[in-house]
Design a protein around this motif. Structure first.
Motif, PDB file in Angstrom:
ATOM      1  N   ASN A 491       0.855  -1.192   0.000  1.00  0.00           N
ATOM      2  CA  ASN A 491       0.000   0.000   0.000  1.00  0.00           C
ATOM      3  C   ASN A 491       0.888   1.239   0.000  1.00  0.00           C
ATOM      4  O   ASN A 491       1.235   1.763   1.054  1.00  0.00           O
ATOM      5  CB  ASN A 491      -0.927   0.004   1.217  1.00  0.00           C
ATOM      6  CG  ASN A 491      -1.919   1.163   1.182  1.00  0.00           C
ATOM      7  OD1 ASN A 491      -1.938   1.944   0.225  1.00  0.00           O
ATOM      8  ND2 ASN A 491      -2.721   1.286   2.221  1.00  0.00           N
ATOM      9  N   GLU A 493       0.430   4.227  -0.302  1.00  0.00           N
ATOM     10  CA  GLU A 493      -0.078   5.424   0.367  1.00  0.00           C
ATOM     11  C   GLU A 493       0.351   5.472   1.837  1.00  0.00           C
ATOM     12  O   GLU A 493       0.353   6.540   2.452  1.00  0.00           O
ATOM     13  CB  GLU A 493      -1.611   5.463   0.284  1.00  0.00           C
ATOM     14  CG  GLU A 493      -2.152   5.560  -1.141  1.00  0.00           C
ATOM     15  CD  GLU A 493      -1.696   6.829  -1.844  1.00  0.00           C
ATOM     16  OE1 GLU A 493      -1.747   7.901  -1.216  1.00  0.00           O
ATOM     17  OE2 GLU A 493      -1.265   6.733  -3.012  1.00  0.00           O
ATOM     18  N   GLU A 494       0.706   4.304   2.402  1.00  0.00           N
ATOM     19  CA  GLU A 494       1.141   4.240   3.794  1.00  0.00           C
ATOM     20  C   GLU A 494       2.660   4.141   3.857  1.00  0.00           C
ATOM     21  O   GLU A 494       3.310   3.696   2.911  1.00  0.00           O
ATOM     22  CB  GLU A 494       0.501   3.039   4.493  1.00  0.00           C
ATOM     23  CG  GLU A 494      -1.011   3.145   4.609  1.00  0.00           C
ATOM     24  CD  GLU A 494      -1.609   1.971   5.385  1.00  0.00           C
ATOM     25  OE1 GLU A 494      -0.820   1.115   5.851  1.00  0.00           O
ATOM     26  OE2 GLU A 494      -2.837   1.913   5.504  1.00  0.00           O
ATOM     27  N   LYS A 556       1.416   4.494  12.241  1.00  0.00           N
ATOM     28  CA  LYS A 556       0.148   3.872  12.657  1.00  0.00           C
ATOM     29  C   LYS A 556       0.371   2.533  13.370  1.00  0.00           C
ATOM     30  O   LYS A 556      -0.297   1.536  13.106  1.00  0.00           O
ATOM     31  CB  LYS A 556      -0.790   3.695  11.454  1.00  0.00           C
ATOM     32  CG  LYS A 556      -1.187   5.035  10.816  1.00  0.00           C
ATOM     33  CD  LYS A 556      -2.044   4.840   9.571  1.00  0.00           C
ATOM     34  CE  LYS A 556      -2.601   6.164   9.065  1.00  0.00           C
ATOM     35  NZ  LYS A 556      -1.582   7.177   8.795  1.00  0.00           N
TER      36      LYS A 556
END
Length: 652
Positions: A491, A493-494, A556
């Motif tokens: 991913n 985007e992370e 996160k």
């Protein structure tokens, strides 16, 4: 044959300066640490008077007792006895009064262990062996004792005898008798001892063991999980002592080091093992240059005396420079063939795929020059290179032969030579028989591809006799200014930590953390040797608020897993930083071994198995009960069938 051991002990016996260190000002006396060395006594406390490898003509007439393995016997008249130190020739007595001695030495199988006593005498004139350190003398035996007979061996104890690695690992205790394994392990021991001396005696480091049973750490490699007797609760084996060494700095220990055992549950490679050893270091009140100077001094001090000396300081290169010039963050700087950006030459090109590449964001045209490639590369090599680029990078690689009459050039390559041939020759400094490999695309992807092809072409050229990478040359390099974060592969985007989440951001980029974290550089540094990463470290985050923000907001991660560390940082943590040197990988390069398994006494196989003891092994169900664990067997019929009689199987 065994002259390596004398070189090792010469290195051990070199005197080092006397150092005096005051341990804290409140102590009323100073601790004097003397590192004066003498030649080790190799026959103290044991049943021999001497080693096989130490005897010379200066021992003539002396009575000696030797213990070792029978390596060779000829016509029942003499044998060669071997121990860890070397070889010596032993004369088997032929007279009737020594019949019992002759019987023992003539009937004992090869590799049997014997003890012999006798007199050191000169070899007859003309029978000296200049290739043997003990070649001027031999032992006239008086008594002999068979200490242990040897069964038929699975392979001969000779380095030149070819053996599969699986066979070597299965009988590792026999493989260790070989000259090369003895050299590797003894050199490793010597270097570690010198490292301890440098760190503890000369620079006041404290050698501290940290726990092996720990808890799961977010991010990084997979960890081995260890069950506990509490239902549903597990320990993890640490990937490194990272958190503990930072906590030691909070505890005021100031300078820590450890020869640390570390664990990663991931596939083995030639330079990786599921369990490995690193020289682990942490310091308070230090900056990046301080760590680098420490490591340069450490390697210079512990470097083997039979190698060329280490020259410091090591050169340094940014991550961006390494990627642009070598296509990797661990460049082998022993040879050239650097990547060159030739985009500006083709801004007005009529070649379609080059136009298309330059029109896209981060679009570039890159090239490398293969010296005398036309002479050494075959057509199948070129086809293999192009296939590799297509299969692994989805990229086109265009080979350009500089001789205009070469019929290997494609129409596009011929057009490029007509359009920009002189510019290519000037920019890449090519010669007539060189070959240029050209690719176009996104900067990082194009550089990574050419970086792989650079190493692949070096292998091809060296296989055909070209010397590019001097095996006796040790080319150290610091790589600095890494990104703090990388996009996640699954991913993009992370973000994930480029190394680990405790690395401090570059002071100039801290403001970007809150707006463009993907652009933040880190205070991480890698040490590279001959194209292999042998060490890595960083200046750490010592501010609890910043550490919490990076863990929770940027990465996160579940901060509860690291609550103990965050709490410690809030209680007056000093600025600190450190590094870890991969001992196995370093020794592999120093000894020239093909794999790190050749510098570890009892390594795991490529699949992570111990072929000697058959670990990992099964455990009976009753032994699993205290840990509240049941084995869930695969449903595959073939696997299930083979497992039916397994002691752990529920139906057993």
């Amino acid at each position: 044959m065994f002259c390596w051991l004398s070189r090792l002990y010469r290195g051990l016996s070199r005197p080092t300066r006397r150092t005096t260190q005051l341990i804290w000002g409140s102590f009323s006396r100073s601790l004097v640490l003397s590192s004066q060395r003498r030649i080790p006594e190799l026959s103290s406390f044991v049943a021999r008077t001497n080693t096989c490898g130490e005897l010379r003509s200066s021992y003539l007439g002396q009575e000696v007792t030797l213990c070792g393995w029978i390596q060779y016997r000829r016509q029942n008249t003499f044998l060669v006895l071997r121990d860890f130190h070397g070889l010596v020739q032993v004369i088997i007595p032929q007279d009737e009064s020594a019949a019992s001695v002759k019987k023992i030495l003539c009937e004992a199988p090869m590799e049997s262990v014997v003890q012999v006593s006798g007199t050191v005498i000169s070899r007859p004139p003309g029978q000296e062996n200049p290739k043997m350190p003990t070649g001027e003398i031999e032992i006239k035996v008086k008594t002999a004792k068979l200490l242990n007979s040897c069964k038929k061996l699975p392979f001969e104890i000779k380095d030149f005898v070819k053996k599969t690695e699986a066979l070597r690992l299965r009988y590792r205790y026999l493989d260790l008798r070989g000259v090369q394994m003895q050299y590797n392990l003894r050199l490793r021991s010597q270097m570690v001892m010198k490292m301890r001396e440098y760190l503890c005696n000369l620079h006041g480091f404290v050698d501290i063991e940290t726990p092996t049973l720990f808890k799961r750490t977010p991010g990084g490699a997979k960890e081995f999980v260890i069950p506990s007797r509490e239902p549903g609760k597990f320990y993890s084996l640490p990937q490194s002592p990272q958190q503990f060494k930072q906590l030691l700095m909070v505890g005021g220990l100031d300078r820590y080091f450890q020869v640390a055992r570390c664990y990663r549950d991931e596939g083995s490679r030639p330079d990786r093992q599921p369990e490995f050893t690193q020289i682990d270091i942490e310091m308070s009140f230090v900056e990046q240059t301080g760590i680098q100077s420490l490591i340069e001094g450490l390697l210079q001090y512990s470097w083997p005396s039979d190698k060329d000396p280490v020259v410091v300081p090591f050169p340094s290169m940014t991550f961006a420079e390494a990627l642009a010039s070598y296509g990797t963050d661990k460049p082998d700087t022993r040879f050239g063939m650097k990547i060159v950006d030739i985009s500006d030459m083709f801004r007005n090109t009529k070649v379609g795929f080059l136009q298309d590449a330059l029109s896209k964001p981060q679009g570039t045209i890159k090239a490398i020059c293969i010296p005398e490639g036309e002479k050494y590369l075959k057509r199948k090599d070129i086809e293999s290179i192009r296939k590799f680029a297509a299969d692994h990078f989805n990229q086109e690689v265009l080979p350009i032969f500089l001789k205009t009459n070469n019929n290997w050039n494609s129409p596009v390559a011929k057009f490029i030579m007509e359009e920009q041939g002189l510019g290519l020759i000037r920019l890449l400094e090519t010669q007539e028989e060189d070959v240029v490999l050209l690719t176009a695309g996104e900067h990082k992807k194009a550089c990574s591809l050419l970086g792989k092809l650079r190493l692949e072409c070096a292998d091809l050229l060296e296989a055909r006799g070209v010397v590019l990478r001097d095996p006796a040359l040790f080319s150290f390099l610091w790589v600095v200014d890494f990104p703090l974060f990388f996009p996640k592969e699954e991913n993009p985007e992370e973000l994930e930590a480029a190394h680990h989440p405790f690395t401090a951001p570059h002071p100039s980029d801290v403001h970007l953390l809150y707006t463009e974290p993907q652009k933040v550089r880190s205070q991480h540094y890698d040490l590279v040797l001959n194209g292999s990463e042998i060490g890595g470290g960083s200046i750490r985050i010592h501010d609890a608020e910043l550490q919490h923000y990076i863990l929770a907001t940027v990465l996160k991660e579940d901060v509860k897993l690291l609550s103990h560390l965050l709490q410690a940082l809030d209680y007056g943590a000093p600025p600190h930083g450190g590094i870890a040197i991969g001992l196995d990988r370093l020794m592999c390069l120093v000894t020239g071994a093909p794999s790190i398994r050749d510098v570890i006494a009892f390594p795991k196989s490529f699949q992570g198995h111990d072929l000697m003891s058959n670990a990992p092994d099964s455990i009976p169900p009753e032994e699993l009960k205290p840990y509240h664990i049941q084995v869930s067997w695969p449903t595959d019929s073939k696997t299930e069938k083979s497992s039916l009689n397994h002691p752990c199987h529920p139906e057993s």
